[in-house]
Write an enzyme that holds these catalytic residues in place. Sequence first.
Site, PDB file in Angstrom:
ATOM      1  N   PHE A   1      -3.498  14.033   0.370  1.00 24.13           N
ATOM      2  CA  PHE A   1      -2.489  14.019   1.421  1.00 24.13           C
ATOM      3  C   PHE A   1      -2.529  12.696   2.176  1.00 24.13           C
ATOM      4  CE2 PHE A   1      -1.377  14.986   5.921  1.00 24.13           C
ATOM      5  CZ  PHE A   1      -0.026  15.251   5.718  1.00 24.13           C
ATOM      6  N   GLN A   2      -1.371  12.057   2.294  1.00 19.22           N
ATOM      7  CA  GLN A   2      -1.189  10.773   2.981  1.00 19.22           C
ATOM      8  C   GLN A   2      -2.074   9.669   2.389  1.00 19.22           C
ATOM      9  OE1 GLN A   2      -1.422  11.424   7.284  1.00 19.22           O
ATOM     10  NE2 GLN A   2       0.781  11.798   7.323  1.00 19.22           N
TER      11      GLN A   2
ATOM     12  N   MET B   1      26.139 -11.784  11.280  1.00 19.43           N
ATOM     13  CA  MET B   1      25.983 -12.776  10.232  1.00 19.43           C
ATOM     14  C   MET B   1      26.528 -12.254   8.910  1.00 19.43           C
ATOM     15  SD  MET B   1      25.135 -15.905   9.930  1.00 19.43           S
ATOM     16  CE  MET B   1      23.944 -16.423  11.158  1.00 19.43           C
TER      17      MET B   1
ATOM     18  N   LYS C   1     -11.720   7.478   5.857  1.00 20.11           N
ATOM     19  CA  LYS C   1     -12.036   8.324   7.015  1.00 20.11           C
ATOM     20  C   LYS C   1     -13.536   8.577   7.144  1.00 20.11           C
ATOM     21  CE  LYS C   1     -10.693  12.683   9.217  1.00 20.11           C
ATOM     22  NZ  LYS C   1      -9.803  13.879   9.128  1.00 20.11           N
TER      23      LYS C   1
ATOM     24  N   GLU D   1       4.932   2.412  13.679  1.00 19.71           N
ATOM     25  CA  GLU D   1       3.914   1.456  13.232  1.00 19.71           C
ATOM     26  C   GLU D   1       4.489   0.057  13.005  1.00 19.71           C
ATOM     27  OE1 GLU D   1       2.416   5.545  12.002  1.00 19.71           O
ATOM     28  OE2 GLU D   1       4.327   4.467  11.836  1.00 19.71           O
TER      29      GLU D   1
END
Length: 619
Positions: free
Chosen positions: A134-135, A497, A184, A72
């Site tokens: 969940f999630q 760096m 959802k 993602e």
Amino acid sequence: MTVTPVRTDFTTPHPLTGTQRVSGGFALMDALHRHGVQHIFGYPGGAILPIYDELHQAESRGWLQHILVRHEQGAAHAADGYARATGRVGVCFATSGPGATNLVTGIATAQMDSVPLLVITGQVSRSAIGTDAFQETDIFGITLPIVKHSWVVRDPRDMGRIVAQAFYIAAQGRPGPVLIDVPKDVGQELFPYTPVPPGSLVPRGFTPPPTAPDGVIHQALEMIRGSRRPLLYVGGGAISAGAEGLLAVLAKRFRIPVTTTLMGKGAFDENDELSVGMLGMHGTAYANFAVTECDLLIACGARFDDRVTGKLDTFAPRAQVIHFEIDPAEIAKNRRPELAVVGNLKHSLGRLLDCCQPNEPPLSTAATWLQCIADWKQRYPLMTPPASGDIYPQEVLIAVRDLAPDSFVTTDVGQHQMWAAQYLRNGPRQWISSSGLGTMGFGVPAAMGVLTALPDQQVICVAGDASILMNIQELGTLAQYGLPAKVIIINNQWQGMVRQWQESFYQERYSASNMNNGMPDFVALAAAFGIKGLCIHAREDLHSGLQAALEHQGPVLVDVRVRRDENCYPMVPPGKSNAQMVGLPSHPELAVASSRDCRKCGFTTAVDHLFCPACGAKL
């Protein structure tokens, strides 16, 4: 893929039911299509599946194309690169929970660099919100500090209105990311849909950018006319505003030298004699000397950040400041200007130029000031790599500049980014780099976004061997869609760096910065993804190897093994003024005191040079 034009009809039968009752997911896709969205970068998951089901229908109707990323974070960076290259709002999708939180770095990157992004996340059903389902994560709350605005869609009837507001806020004024969180069941619920035409509403509470009064514009012009050593200091706001053409007219009319920030690269032609390149921590010596000696600093869409200013109270110490800026919050945040011109930069510069006389002459002191800068350019050029020994990282960028002068360039973050900024010369929107947040792993997904938007352009990603590993999985996306990015790794087997700072400021204690152990075989790794890989060890193979990569029709990964311990100079050490750079070339025969009075006019110089910036007399 052929994408149909933006629809202007406002009857929307559902493709499956044939009725006016549509799902929240369909309303979302329809609204995106009405706003001209042609590409979405994303990764599906449970909570966003209703939207992906409608996305499937939208793709089958030719409305748009979805690009499946491998992580993602890659979706957010790809949408970011898409937006920077085009000026349009980039769009990305992710599911709830870890899918949404994986977007956070990309959202913060866009926020810091003022990039218009629309982020759409799935969420657990409305009845489950707040139950640690969940999630479930509160992505609305998590991202509040790093977005311009955000919404949780509680009623699918609000979808069209929210999407219209989101596009307006993301793109208007100072651009930035916005987020829409869609539960959802909102994506599934059917309802009678009434589309909202793009641009038909202004969100409540949104304040359009102000317009500077005429008196302020005239005052700015008089300050320019009265200056002797002016300098245009140009940031990313000039590119966002599309003000490059007007900046060039202003600079050339008055013969004003131009320096740009890392975000401002491309806003002014760096091949022009008036360009002094990038200023700041790893800017050119002549840009940093010019900002130290100028008597008028004309800031255009820049925010006086710490990597530009060095020690703030020593930045442009002799100068009055005019600050052209669209965001009032940036005025006097770091440096208080003598004059603030708040408003759209393109509009403000246009009005200023309209106030000029038809045959407005250059400043009378322009030749003297430009001669002083030319002296600095001659005495303190960027490093020229020697003709023997290991490949120097700088010569890789010089070769890229010579072989692909018109390419779009994305970068990761580190030494290679600074070398690319120093040596490459890019047009507007052709330089795409994480500047404010400094996000490693940005380059490859950003290149995906640029190529998705502009498939006929040549796109090069300049990466480091450490930073590319942050999002190396996106080679799979390049392979799946045949996106012909040329990924050039400047491989010194270090976090370059970090190593340079450890050498310079931590007595060479190289803690956790050596990447040699565990480094992959990049050519074999590219082959595993189905991508052509090349490794260049010898300098005699550098040009031919890069040319072969550029001529290859598909994506290529080039592993260039460079001198391991090369440092990026010039460098302004932390806590020092921009005039106190280290790593400048040594010219003992030309050395003069760094602070000296001109015997002709009495001007006290602040930096090392041969000619007086005030009168042009030899010191």
